[in-house]
Motif scaffolding. Structure first.
Motif, PDB file in Angstrom:
ATOM      1  N   THR A  76     -31.594 142.401  13.050  1.00  0.00           N
ATOM      2  CA  THR A  76     -30.777 141.944  12.572  1.00  0.00           C
ATOM      3  C   THR A  76     -31.409 142.313  10.389  1.00  0.00           C
ATOM      4  N   GLY A  77     -32.189 142.041  10.266  1.00  0.00           N
ATOM      5  CA  GLY A  77     -33.080 141.780   9.908  1.00  0.00           C
ATOM      6  C   GLY A  77     -32.940 143.530   9.443  1.00  0.00           C
ATOM      7  N   PHE A  78     -33.599 144.594  10.288  1.00  0.00           N
ATOM      8  CA  PHE A  78     -33.758 145.958   9.517  1.00  0.00           C
ATOM      9  C   PHE A  78     -32.198 146.428  10.002  1.00  0.00           C
ATOM     10  N   HIS A  79     -30.719 146.008  10.087  1.00  0.00           N
ATOM     11  CA  HIS A  79     -29.929 146.222   9.973  1.00  0.00           C
ATOM     12  C   HIS A  79     -29.626 145.362   8.506  1.00  0.00           C
ATOM     13  N   GLY A  80     -29.819 145.120   8.359  1.00  0.00           N
ATOM     14  CA  GLY A  80     -29.577 144.098   7.339  1.00  0.00           C
ATOM     15  C   GLY A  80     -29.965 144.656   5.647  1.00  0.00           C
ATOM     16  N   PHE A  81     -31.345 145.997   5.516  1.00  0.00           N
ATOM     17  CA  PHE A  81     -32.229 146.339   5.031  1.00  0.00           C
ATOM     18  C   PHE A  81     -31.731 147.208   4.778  1.00  0.00           C
ATOM     19  N   HIS A  82     -30.334 147.616   5.645  1.00  0.00           N
ATOM     20  CA  HIS A  82     -29.898 148.923   5.810  1.00  0.00           C
ATOM     21  C   HIS A  82     -28.478 149.242   4.784  1.00  0.00           C
ATOM     22  N   VAL A  83     -27.806 147.801   5.357  1.00  0.00           N
ATOM     23  CA  VAL A  83     -27.302 147.599   4.670  1.00  0.00           C
ATOM     24  C   VAL A  83     -26.957 147.416   3.391  1.00  0.00           C
ATOM     25  N   PHE A  84     -28.170 146.545   2.888  1.00  0.00           N
ATOM     26  CA  PHE A  84     -28.849 146.571   1.712  1.00  0.00           C
ATOM     27  C   PHE A  84     -28.658 147.996   0.923  1.00  0.00           C
ATOM     28  N   SER A  85     -29.409 148.260   1.850  1.00  0.00           N
ATOM     29  CA  SER A  85     -29.892 149.765   0.812  1.00  0.00           C
ATOM     30  C   SER A  85     -28.407 150.293   0.619  1.00  0.00           C
ATOM     31  N   GLY A  86     -27.781 150.623   1.594  1.00  0.00           N
ATOM     32  CA  GLY A  86     -26.578 151.208   1.288  1.00  0.00           C
ATOM     33  C   GLY A  86     -25.769 150.688   0.033  1.00  0.00           C
ATOM     34  N   VAL A  87     -25.476 149.602   0.158  1.00  0.00           N
ATOM     35  CA  VAL A  87     -25.071 149.220  -1.181  1.00  0.00           C
ATOM     36  C   VAL A  87     -25.334 149.395  -2.589  1.00  0.00           C
ATOM     37  N   LEU A  88     -26.201 148.922  -2.519  1.00  0.00           N
ATOM     38  CA  LEU A  88     -28.084 150.064  -4.210  1.00  0.00           C
ATOM     39  C   LEU A  88     -27.096 151.574  -4.412  1.00  0.00           C
ATOM     40  N   ILE A  89     -27.371 152.355  -2.268  1.00  0.00           N
ATOM     41  CA  ILE A  89     -26.193 153.850  -2.920  1.00  0.00           C
ATOM     42  C   ILE A  89     -25.679 153.716  -3.746  1.00  0.00           C
ATOM     43  N   ASN A  90     -24.489 152.969  -2.761  1.00  0.00           N
ATOM     44  CA  ASN A  90     -22.699 153.127  -3.565  1.00  0.00           C
ATOM     45  C   ASN A  90     -22.736 152.292  -4.745  1.00  0.00           C
ATOM     46  N   ILE A  91     -23.884 152.190  -5.211  1.00  0.00           N
ATOM     47  CA  ILE A  91     -23.687 151.349  -7.081  1.00  0.00           C
ATOM     48  C   ILE A  91     -24.254 152.441  -7.617  1.00  0.00           C
ATOM     49  N   ILE A  92     -25.094 153.092  -7.114  1.00  0.00           N
ATOM     50  CA  ILE A  92     -25.268 154.475  -8.424  1.00  0.00           C
ATOM     51  C   ILE A  92     -24.256 155.239  -7.527  1.00  0.00           C
ATOM     52  N   VAL A 149     -22.161 159.751   0.767  1.00  0.00           N
ATOM     53  CA  VAL A 149     -22.681 158.238   1.197  1.00  0.00           C
ATOM     54  C   VAL A 149     -21.257 157.716   2.126  1.00  0.00           C
ATOM     55  N   GLY A 150     -20.393 157.954   2.430  1.00  0.00           N
ATOM     56  CA  GLY A 150     -19.686 157.736   3.786  1.00  0.00           C
ATOM     57  C   GLY A 150     -20.135 157.411   5.012  1.00  0.00           C
ATOM     58  N   LEU A 151     -20.615 159.029   5.043  1.00  0.00           N
ATOM     59  CA  LEU A 151     -21.166 158.693   6.718  1.00  0.00           C
ATOM     60  C   LEU A 151     -22.185 157.815   6.519  1.00  0.00           C
ATOM     61  N   TYR A 152     -22.969 157.350   5.753  1.00  0.00           N
ATOM     62  CA  TYR A 152     -23.842 156.470   6.325  1.00  0.00           C
ATOM     63  C   TYR A 152     -23.233 155.160   6.036  1.00  0.00           C
ATOM     64  N   TRP A 153     -22.270 154.895   5.689  1.00  0.00           N
ATOM     65  CA  TRP A 153     -22.155 153.427   5.664  1.00  0.00           C
ATOM     66  C   TRP A 153     -21.050 153.888   6.979  1.00  0.00           C
ATOM     67  N   HIS A 154     -19.866 154.587   7.413  1.00  0.00           N
ATOM     68  CA  HIS A 154     -19.757 154.037   8.542  1.00  0.00           C
ATOM     69  C   HIS A 154     -20.413 153.560   9.827  1.00  0.00           C
ATOM     70  N   PHE A 155     -21.859 154.963  10.389  1.00  0.00           N
ATOM     71  CA  PHE A 155     -22.934 154.529  10.206  1.00  0.00           C
ATOM     72  C   PHE A 155     -23.448 153.266  10.819  1.00  0.00           C
ATOM     73  N   VAL A 156     -24.120 152.694   9.695  1.00  0.00           N
ATOM     74  CA  VAL A 156     -23.966 151.397   9.494  1.00  0.00           C
ATOM     75  C   VAL A 156     -22.624 150.398   9.933  1.00  0.00           C
ATOM     76  N   ASP A 157     -21.978 150.917   9.803  1.00  0.00           N
ATOM     77  CA  ASP A 157     -21.023 149.433  10.545  1.00  0.00           C
ATOM     78  C   ASP A 157     -20.684 148.930  11.770  1.00  0.00           C
ATOM     79  N   LEU A 158     -20.963 151.292  12.382  1.00  0.00           N
ATOM     80  CA  LEU A 158     -20.916 151.191  14.150  1.00  0.00           C
ATOM     81  C   LEU A 158     -21.946 150.899  15.088  1.00  0.00           C
ATOM     82  N   VAL A 159     -23.532 151.260  14.349  1.00  0.00           N
ATOM     83  CA  VAL A 159     -24.401 149.941  14.143  1.00  0.00           C
ATOM     84  C   VAL A 159     -24.072 148.624  14.417  1.00  0.00           C
ATOM     85  N   TRP A 160     -23.423 147.767  13.654  1.00  0.00           N
ATOM     86  CA  TRP A 160     -23.259 146.617  14.131  1.00  0.00           C
ATOM     87  C   TRP A 160     -22.472 146.013  14.505  1.00  0.00           C
TER      88      TRP A 160
END
Length: 327
Positions: free
Chosen positions: A268-284, A306-317
């Protein structure tokens, strides 16, 4: 001898060669390569978790008994409710990302801005929720006893409902013991935070409360953890009680097997890191949208990538949620 030169129209671009594999741009292809490699990494982690889960199938913590908390509702038994809420928020953020990509295809800057903003908010809510869940899991709620063999003994009342140590154990007000640290003892030993109670205090509290029984981490045929008789409860604590466990960390886990906590924190920490990274990229990307960067380029492909990455993070969860909370 004459030489014929064929112009493909892509000589000045990074992605050359005269064609586009799968009709995808260079950026999209690289994002897909990353997603595939990351998917293999998560697959390895989840496979390891699944192996350990079924190896210790008769003593693995029951998720409905571990994740029962909900913010601002202390004492309310709400199994899996908050985890379901987190999942819903992340899925909805994936929906808003789809809408942002679609708006980008129509060159609608206003809609892209709003949907990207909603996606960021959803990601922040999820990351904050995961941090709260970690904190609750680490602190624990009931407390337990670790045996000499490393097993966990929990406490229940005669109706089978969990009982916290604070409900029947009284700490000795006169005890004065300092945690063993490197600075005041052996340099290679660091004891860490001391538990609120000692094993002797737990034994005394158990003896003075006839309605409290011990529950082992072994799951019976009915899918429930085994509850010992009153006499056996006292015997187990007196003869096998080694230490008081409060909460969970990488060494002990009041809910059961320490492996469960190890995998929980890591995956969950590894996935959370992915989500946090995705949030930072989305902000940019969000601020680039506001500044009109992609409007001037004539393409919102960056939002799509960046949408592809976000969907991947969602699918992994979805898989993490299934493995940890449902199976």
């Amino acid at each position: 001898m004459s030489t014929t030169v064929v112009n493909t129209g892509t000589e000045g671009k990074t992605w050359g060669g005269g064609n586009q594999p799968l009709k995808a741009s260079y950026g999209k292809m690289m994002m897909w390569f990353f997603i595939v490699s990351d998917a293999l990494t998560f697959s390895g982690f989840l496979a390891a978790y699944g192996f350990s889960r079924f190896k210790f199938i008769d003593s693995w913590p029951i998720a409905d008994e571990v994740f029962t908390h909900f913010p601002f509702l202390h004492g309310v038994d709400a199994p899996m409710y908050y985890v379901a809420f987190m999942t819903f928020v992340l899925i909805m953020s994936s929906v808003t990302m789809v809408l942002a990509v679609d708006a980008g295809h129509h060159m609608n800057k206003t809609k892209v801005t709003w949907y990207m903003f909603l996606t960021i908010i959803g990601g922040l809510i999820f990351v904050g929720s995961q941090a709260w869940e970690w904190n609750t899991f680490i602190k624990g709620d009931y407390g337990a006893i670790q045996t000499k063999g490393g097993n966990i003994l929990q406490f229940v009342d005669t109706d089978g409902k969990r009982v916290a140590l604070r409900d029947f154990v009284v700490a000795d007000a006169h005890k004065d013991r300092t945690a063993h640290e490197r600075k005041n003892g052996l340099w290679f030993v660091d004891e860490g935070t001391l538990p609120t109670y000692t094993v002797e205090e737990v034994v005394n509290g158990l003896e003075s409360h006839d309605n409290v029984l011990v529950r082992t981490q072994i799951i019976n045929e009915a899918g429930e953890k085994t509850v010992l008789s009153r006499a056996e409860s006292l015997r187990q604590i007196k003869e096998n009680g080694k230490a008081v466990v409060e909460g969970a960390n990488l060494h002990v886990n009041e809910y059961g097997s320490p492996l469960f906590a190890d995998f929980f924190f890591f995956i969950t920490g590894f996935h959370g890191f992915h989500v946090f990274s995705g949030v930072l990229i989305n902000i940019i990307i969000f601020f680039n949208v506001i500044l009109g960067t992609y409007e001037r380029r004539g393409s919102y492909e960056m939002v799509e990538k960046v949408g592809l990455y976000w969907h991947f993070v969602d699918l992994v969860w979805v898989f993490v949620f299934t493995f940890f909370y449902l199976v």
